[in-house]
Design a protein around this motif. Structure first.
Motif, PDB file in Angstrom:
ATOM      1  N   ARG A 166       1.262  -3.135  23.401  1.00 45.01           N
ATOM      2  CA  ARG A 166       2.535  -2.750  22.798  1.00 45.01           C
ATOM      3  C   ARG A 166       3.106  -3.891  21.959  1.00 45.01           C
ATOM      4  O   ARG A 166       3.627  -3.694  20.872  1.00 45.01           O
ATOM      5  CB  ARG A 166       3.513  -2.343  23.889  1.00 45.01           C
ATOM      6  N   GLY A 167       3.004  -5.095  22.480  1.00 48.67           N
ATOM      7  CA  GLY A 167       3.442  -6.246  21.703  1.00 48.67           C
ATOM      8  C   GLY A 167       2.558  -6.472  20.498  1.00 48.67           C
ATOM      9  O   GLY A 167       3.021  -6.898  19.436  1.00 48.67           O
ATOM     10  N   ARG A 168       1.266  -6.177  20.638  1.00 49.52           N
ATOM     11  CA  ARG A 168       0.364  -6.324  19.491  1.00 49.52           C
ATOM     12  C   ARG A 168       0.792  -5.415  18.354  1.00 49.52           C
ATOM     13  O   ARG A 168       0.795  -5.817  17.183  1.00 49.52           O
ATOM     14  CB  ARG A 168      -1.070  -5.989  19.911  1.00 49.52           C
ATOM     15  N   ALA A 169       1.187  -4.193  18.653  1.00 49.04           N
ATOM     16  CA  ALA A 169       1.626  -3.269  17.609  1.00 49.04           C
ATOM     17  C   ALA A 169       2.859  -3.802  16.893  1.00 49.04           C
ATOM     18  O   ALA A 169       2.970  -3.745  15.664  1.00 49.04           O
ATOM     19  CB  ALA A 169       1.903  -1.897  18.208  1.00 49.04           C
ATOM     20  N   ARG A 170       3.798  -4.380  17.694  1.00 47.68           N
ATOM     21  CA  ARG A 170       5.012  -4.909  17.082  1.00 47.68           C
ATOM     22  C   ARG A 170       4.683  -6.084  16.150  1.00 47.68           C
ATOM     23  O   ARG A 170       5.193  -6.188  15.037  1.00 47.68           O
ATOM     24  CB  ARG A 170       5.984  -5.358  18.173  1.00 47.68           C
ATOM     25  N   VAL A 171       3.821  -6.982  16.608  1.00 46.62           N
ATOM     26  CA  VAL A 171       3.482  -8.156  15.803  1.00 46.62           C
ATOM     27  C   VAL A 171       2.708  -7.747  14.550  1.00 46.62           C
ATOM     28  O   VAL A 171       2.919  -8.277  13.457  1.00 46.62           O
ATOM     29  CB  VAL A 171       2.695  -9.174  16.645  1.00 46.62           C
ATOM     30  N   GLU A 172       1.788  -6.805  14.704  1.00 46.51           N
ATOM     31  CA  GLU A 172       1.027  -6.336  13.540  1.00 46.51           C
ATOM     32  C   GLU A 172       1.957  -5.737  12.490  1.00 46.51           C
ATOM     33  O   GLU A 172       1.769  -5.930  11.281  1.00 46.51           O
ATOM     34  CB  GLU A 172       0.000  -5.286  13.982  1.00 46.51           C
ATOM     35  N   LEU A 173       2.988  -5.002  12.926  1.00 41.46           N
ATOM     36  CA  LEU A 173       3.930  -4.421  11.975  1.00 41.46           C
ATOM     37  C   LEU A 173       4.703  -5.511  11.236  1.00 41.46           C
ATOM     38  O   LEU A 173       4.847  -5.475  10.007  1.00 41.46           O
ATOM     39  CB  LEU A 173       4.903  -3.491  12.706  1.00 41.46           C
ATOM     40  N   VAL A 174       5.178  -6.517  11.998  1.00 41.08           N
ATOM     41  CA  VAL A 174       5.918  -7.611  11.361  1.00 41.08           C
ATOM     42  C   VAL A 174       5.008  -8.385  10.418  1.00 41.08           C
ATOM     43  O   VAL A 174       5.400  -8.771   9.307  1.00 41.08           O
ATOM     44  CB  VAL A 174       6.528  -8.531  12.442  1.00 41.08           C
ATOM     45  N   ARG A 175       3.775  -8.598  10.829  1.00 47.19           N
ATOM     46  CA  ARG A 175       2.820  -9.332   9.991  1.00 47.19           C
ATOM     47  C   ARG A 175       2.503  -8.551   8.710  1.00 47.19           C
ATOM     48  O   ARG A 175       2.382  -9.128   7.623  1.00 47.19           O
ATOM     49  CB  ARG A 175       1.546  -9.593  10.795  1.00 47.19           C
ATOM     50  N   ALA A 176       2.403  -7.238   8.811  1.00 51.56           N
ATOM     51  CA  ALA A 176       2.136  -6.417   7.625  1.00 51.56           C
ATOM     52  C   ALA A 176       3.296  -6.485   6.641  1.00 51.56           C
ATOM     53  O   ALA A 176       3.097  -6.566   5.423  1.00 51.56           O
ATOM     54  CB  ALA A 176       1.886  -4.968   8.044  1.00 51.56           C
ATOM     55  N   ILE A 177       4.512  -6.490   7.186  1.00 53.61           N
ATOM     56  CA  ILE A 177       5.678  -6.606   6.300  1.00 53.61           C
ATOM     57  C   ILE A 177       5.678  -7.952   5.598  1.00 53.61           C
ATOM     58  O   ILE A 177       5.966  -8.054   4.394  1.00 53.61           O
ATOM     59  CB  ILE A 177       6.969  -6.394   7.113  1.00 53.61           C
ATOM     60  N   ALA A 178       5.327  -9.018   6.344  1.00 54.12           N
ATOM     61  CA  ALA A 178       5.280 -10.347   5.735  1.00 54.12           C
ATOM     62  C   ALA A 178       4.211 -10.412   4.651  1.00 54.12           C
ATOM     63  O   ALA A 178       4.416 -11.005   3.583  1.00 54.12           O
ATOM     64  CB  ALA A 178       5.027 -11.392   6.820  1.00 54.12           C
ATOM     65  N   GLN A 179       3.050  -9.825   4.891  1.00 53.68           N
ATOM     66  CA  GLN A 179       1.997  -9.797   3.877  1.00 53.68           C
ATOM     67  C   GLN A 179       2.447  -9.016   2.641  1.00 53.68           C
ATOM     68  O   GLN A 179       2.180  -9.419   1.503  1.00 53.68           O
ATOM     69  CB  GLN A 179       0.729  -9.174   4.460  1.00 53.68           C
ATOM     70  N   ASP A 185      -3.817  -2.120   4.907  1.00 54.49           N
ATOM     71  CA  ASP A 185      -4.869  -2.014   5.928  1.00 54.49           C
ATOM     72  C   ASP A 185      -4.313  -2.302   7.323  1.00 54.49           C
ATOM     73  O   ASP A 185      -4.662  -1.631   8.300  1.00 54.49           O
ATOM     74  CB  ASP A 185      -5.997  -2.993   5.600  1.00 54.49           C
ATOM     75  N   ARG A 186      -3.436  -3.284   7.404  1.00 60.18           N
ATOM     76  CA  ARG A 186      -2.875  -3.630   8.708  1.00 60.18           C
ATOM     77  C   ARG A 186      -1.970  -2.506   9.223  1.00 60.18           C
ATOM     78  O   ARG A 186      -1.930  -2.209  10.421  1.00 60.18           O
ATOM     79  CB  ARG A 186      -2.113  -4.949   8.612  1.00 60.18           C
ATOM     80  N   LEU A 187      -1.229  -1.871   8.316  1.00 61.66           N
ATOM     81  CA  LEU A 187      -0.373  -0.759   8.728  1.00 61.66           C
ATOM     82  C   LEU A 187      -1.193   0.425   9.227  1.00 61.66           C
ATOM     83  O   LEU A 187      -0.749   1.164  10.106  1.00 61.66           O
ATOM     84  CB  LEU A 187       0.515  -0.331   7.558  1.00 61.66           C
ATOM     85  N   HIS A 231       6.976   4.057  12.576  1.00 62.32           N
ATOM     86  CA  HIS A 231       7.473   3.236  11.466  1.00 62.32           C
ATOM     87  C   HIS A 231       6.343   2.930  10.475  1.00 62.32           C
ATOM     88  O   HIS A 231       6.535   2.989   9.252  1.00 62.32           O
ATOM     89  CB  HIS A 231       8.074   1.939  11.995  1.00 62.32           C
ATOM     90  N   ALA A 232       5.190   2.593  10.989  1.00 62.21           N
ATOM     91  CA  ALA A 232       4.060   2.285  10.110  1.00 62.21           C
ATOM     92  C   ALA A 232       3.634   3.513   9.318  1.00 62.21           C
ATOM     93  O   ALA A 232       3.343   3.429   8.111  1.00 62.21           O
ATOM     94  CB  ALA A 232       2.885   1.755  10.933  1.00 62.21           C
ATOM     95  N   ARG A 233       3.581   4.661   9.976  1.00 61.30           N
ATOM     96  CA  ARG A 233       3.175   5.881   9.278  1.00 61.30           C
ATOM     97  C   ARG A 233       4.209   6.267   8.216  1.00 61.30           C
ATOM     98  O   ARG A 233       3.846   6.718   7.116  1.00 61.30           O
ATOM     99  CB  ARG A 233       2.989   7.014  10.293  1.00 61.30           C
ATOM    100  N   THR A 234       5.493   6.081   8.519  1.00 58.49           N
ATOM    101  CA  THR A 234       6.529   6.362   7.518  1.00 58.49           C
ATOM    102  C   THR A 234       6.366   5.467   6.307  1.00 58.49           C
ATOM    103  O   THR A 234       6.505   5.899   5.160  1.00 58.49           O
ATOM    104  CB  THR A 234       7.921   6.172   8.141  1.00 58.49           C
ATOM    105  N   TRP A 235       6.050   4.198   6.551  1.00 58.04           N
ATOM    106  CA  TRP A 235       5.833   3.265   5.447  1.00 58.04           C
ATOM    107  C   TRP A 235       4.632   3.704   4.605  1.00 58.04           C
ATOM    108  O   TRP A 235       4.684   3.685   3.365  1.00 58.04           O
ATOM    109  CB  TRP A 235       5.599   1.868   6.032  1.00 58.04           C
ATOM    110  N   TRP A 269       7.089   5.332  -2.707  1.00 53.37           N
ATOM    111  CA  TRP A 269       7.489   4.121  -3.408  1.00 53.37           C
ATOM    112  C   TRP A 269       6.922   2.865  -2.722  1.00 53.37           C
ATOM    113  O   TRP A 269       6.426   1.956  -3.384  1.00 53.37           O
ATOM    114  CB  TRP A 269       9.006   4.036  -3.481  1.00 53.37           C
ATOM    115  N   GLN A 270       6.983   2.825  -1.395  1.00 53.47           N
ATOM    116  CA  GLN A 270       6.447   1.666  -0.692  1.00 53.47           C
ATOM    117  C   GLN A 270       4.928   1.615  -0.754  1.00 53.47           C
ATOM    118  O   GLN A 270       4.340   0.528  -0.742  1.00 53.47           O
ATOM    119  CB  GLN A 270       6.910   1.688   0.772  1.00 53.47           C
ATOM    120  N   ASN A 271       4.290   2.760  -0.814  1.00 48.32           N
ATOM    121  CA  ASN A 271       2.823   2.811  -0.853  1.00 48.32           C
ATOM    122  C   ASN A 271       2.382   3.695  -2.017  1.00 48.32           C
ATOM    123  O   ASN A 271       1.923   4.817  -1.828  1.00 48.32           O
ATOM    124  CB  ASN A 271       2.293   3.357   0.476  1.00 48.32           C
ATOM    125  N   PRO A 272       2.520   3.229  -3.252  1.00 42.95           N
ATOM    126  CA  PRO A 272       2.160   4.071  -4.402  1.00 42.95           C
ATOM    127  C   PRO A 272       0.674   4.396  -4.472  1.00 42.95           C
ATOM    128  O   PRO A 272       0.298   5.469  -4.937  1.00 42.95           O
ATOM    129  CB  PRO A 272       2.622   3.241  -5.609  1.00 42.95           C
TER     130      PRO A 272
END
Length: 704
Positions: free
Chosen positions: A284-297, A308-310, A326-330, A335-338
């Protein structure tokens, strides 16, 4: 005035008195305070013989401007339309079976009758002509509230007003139901409230539609409440469990998450940090960190890696449903994923095109959307079956019949991707697809810009593309009305493509445009002058008769005719000596007097007005700048020239033969047309009489 009129009518008969008497009676009628009395007197005057055509036309307009008479006419149009539909539903299948064989007559007649009755489902409670009649009766009541006809008209107006409320409210309810089905609950609620407001003036009427609107409002409120509840739940902050090592919000997990976010993007570092974090917080924590990391990338410009990370985060739904959502919505956001939208819309366009080629327009919606969907499709089943069987034939003839643009949405998403991520990983793929799309659509200017984004694009192909772009822009010059816009396009072609053949042509045309510029360019063709000789004669332009006698030996007017250049300048275009009608004309500029220009404007106004009264199809199109110039000409105000390009008119007065290719009978004797119809799409062939529906009035668009 009555005594003077009586004295004139009692005077000895003479040609002068006979001409003055109708004018005097019309003048007396114009002084009447009651419009009804004015129309009655004008109707009596209209029956006199030997009236001047101009006075007769004016009397026709006065008599015709009767709201009750016009309302009855619109009501008859409603019954006329019903009769035309009934007649055509019988004549068309019988005419088709007369050629293909009467064996199919029972089937075609039965199918025609089914469609005839199903068409009533598309009818509104108050038709368009009924709405016109309602407006005319209301106008009469406002003008004549004390008329003896007022009580009966008021009852009819109230009855039709209830139907109008039902018509407008039904449109709102249907739009609201479609919005609710599409998930737009707030829009559906707006339509439901608007429908209830429309039904408010008569609370005892339209009870069934009112209940339907109330149900729609309740359903939209329920859907809105459910969505708000889920949104509130997703935003709730739950306190961590005391002493829980696996909690992703524990101090150790928060510290590790901070190091992960601040760490370099090296894969080894990421895996080490994730492994350490997983030991503390789990999947569960891995999913949270991966989401934050994807936003940073994504914020750092690594759009493809973030995407790819999302995808990985969205796949961890069991571990953390909220984070995966949240990831699927992104990923689903256009606009966020053209690029994702580009891929998705490409596939959707291909599916839509395949369905359209198989079933044509039937894939979108049935012909009768107000019937239950199974019934509507059942009625059209034979036509749909024939459409599917003949799909290969339609595919063969589609290059000539044209096809819709199914990839327009994908193209928009592709351009959005190039704007947001010009150096993205899929840039080359998107550019190549857009190039093929624009080139196939013959948008050569866009294809040229995309070709410049491909480093290894063939030089010979680019040169060919430059020529095609210049030629395409020159071809649409004639469709541009304003001279400043034409000149801008021509100068742009000459400047952007200097090495092309089209650039030379554009430069020459731009020079010709500058030399030939004039405040106005209102053209009167030779054919129009032959059809309206009073415009060409002494009461109008004053052309010599020899110019219209089809004898080249004594000079002949060019088919382009005469051009009003603005001010008091006219341009008489003659056939060049030794040339034919297809050659460029010989221009003769002449400055005419203010009186002559006033005659020209008056002759044009009278000729077009008279032709429009005789034949509706002979009416000229509206042109504000043309009317302003001719009005100023009739007032003698053309010496003050308006040089703005926006004030120039390029209107052309054409004859009926030029506009329709033939001269038609103005008043057909038969109330129906003989139709010969054939279609390669379904191999249908038929000949039958088609009853003409009533012609719509010029103001009909106001009542749609």
């Amino acid at each position: 005035m009555e005594s003077a009129l009586a004295a004139l009518l009692a005077a000895p008969a003479s040609e002068r008195n006979d001409d003055l008497a109708p004018l005097a009676i019309d003048l007396r009628n114009a002084t009447l305070d009651d419009p009804i009395a004015d129309r009655a007197a004008s109707r009596a005057l209209e029956r006199r013989r030997g009236l001047d055509p101009r006075l007769a036309t004016r009397l026709d307009e006065i008599v015709g401007d009767d709201p009750l008479r016009l309302a009855r006419s619109r009501q008859r149009d409603d019954w006329h339309l019903l009769w035309a539909r009934t007649f055509n539903s019988i004549s068309e299948p019988l005419g088709s079976t007369a050629i293909t064989g009467f064996v199919l007559a029972p089937y075609t007649l039965a199918n025609s009758f089914i469609h005839y009755f199903a068409e009533f489902s598309n009818a509104e409670p108050l038709s368009q002509t009924g709405r016109q009649a309602l407006s005319l009766r209301r106008e009469f009541l406002e003008r004549h509230p004390d008329s003896p006809l007022a009580p009966e008209l008021a009852r009819r107006v109230d009855r039709d007003a209830i139907k109008l409320e039902k018509t407008l409210a039904m449109r709102r309810v249907r739009a609201g139901e479609d919005a609710l089905e599409a998930g737009e609950a707030r829009l559906a609620r707006h339509h439901a409230r608007a429908a209830l407001d429309l039904l408010e003036p008569h609370p005892d009427a339209n009870a069934r539609l009112r209940r339907r609107a109330i149900r729609l409002a309740k359903a939209s409120d329920a859907q809105t409440a459910t969505r708000d509840r889920l949104l509130t739940r997703s935003l709730e902050v739950r306190p961590p469990t005391t002493g829980s090592v696996d909690s992703e919000t524990s101090p150790a997990a928060i510290a590790l998450a901070a190091r992960v976010i601040a760490a370099p993007l090296a894969p080894g570092t990421l895996e080490n940090e994730l492994a350490a974090y997983r030991r503390v917080a789990g999947d569960r924590g891995r999913a949270r960190v991966e989401l934050v990391r994807a936003i940073a990338q994504h914020e750092a410009g690594f759009e493809a890696e973030a995407r790819d990370r999302l995808e990985v985060v969205a796949a961890l739904g069991r571990a953390d449903i909220a984070t995966a959502r949240h990831a699927r919505t992104w990923l689903d956001d256009e606009w966020q994923n053209p690029y994702g939208a580009f891929v998705r819309l490409r596939r959707e366009g291909l599916r839509t095109e395949l369905g359209w080629r198989l079933a044509g327009e039937w894939m979108r919606r049935p012909r009768y959307p107000n019937l239950p969907a199974p019934v509507a499709y059942l009625i059209d089943t034979p036509t749909i079956a024939v459409t599917i069987v003949l799909a290969p034939l339609r595919a063969l003839i589609s290059p000539w019949t044209g096809t819709p643009d199914f990839q327009r949405g994908a193209a928009a998403a592709g351009y959005r991707y190039l704007v947001r991520h010009p150096g993205g990983r899929e840039q080359r793929e998107v550019v190549e697809w857009l190039y093929d799309y624009e080139y196939d659509g013959e948008h050569f200017d866009r294809a040229l810009r995309l070709a410049d984004l491909m480093p290894d694009f063939d030089a010979g192909q680019r040169e060919k593309l430059v020529e095609e772009t210049a030629s395409a822009q020159l071809e649409r010059i004639d469709d541009v009305e304003r001279r400043d816009a034409r000149r801008s396009i021509l100068e742009g072609v000459a400047r952007e493509f200097p090495d092309s053949d089209g650039a030379r042509d554009a430069g020459l045309r731009a020079r010709a445009e500058a030399l030939d510029a004039s405040p106005q360019r209102i053209r009167i063709t030779r054919s129009f002058l032959l059809e309206n000789p009073e415009v060409a004669g002494p009461s109008g332009i004053g052309l010599a008769p020899q110019l219209l006698d089809d004898d080249p030996a004594n000079g002949e007017l060019h088919p382009d005719g005469v051009v009003l250049r603005g001010g008091r300048v006219i341009d008489v275009l003659l056939v060049a000596e030794g040339a034919d009608d297809d050659a460029p004309p010989d221009s003769r500029l002449r400055k005419v007097s203010a009186e002559r220009l006033e005659r020209i404007a008056s002759a044009l106004e009278e000729a077009t007005r008279r032709s429009g009264l005789v034949d509706v199809d002979a009416r000229q199109e509206a042109d504000a700048t043309r009317d302003v110039y001719l009005e100023r000409a009739s007032l003698g105000l053309t010496d003050d020239v308006d040089p703005r390009a926006s004030a120039e008119s390029s209107f052309v007065y054409r004859s009926l033969r030029e506009r329709y290719g033939m001269v038609r009978g103005r008043d057909p004797l038969l109330p129906f047309d003989l139709v010969f119809r054939g279609s390669l799409g379904d191999f249908s062939l038929g000949a039958f009489p088609r009853w003409r529906p009533p012609r719509q009035t010029p103001d009909a668009f106001l009542y749609r």
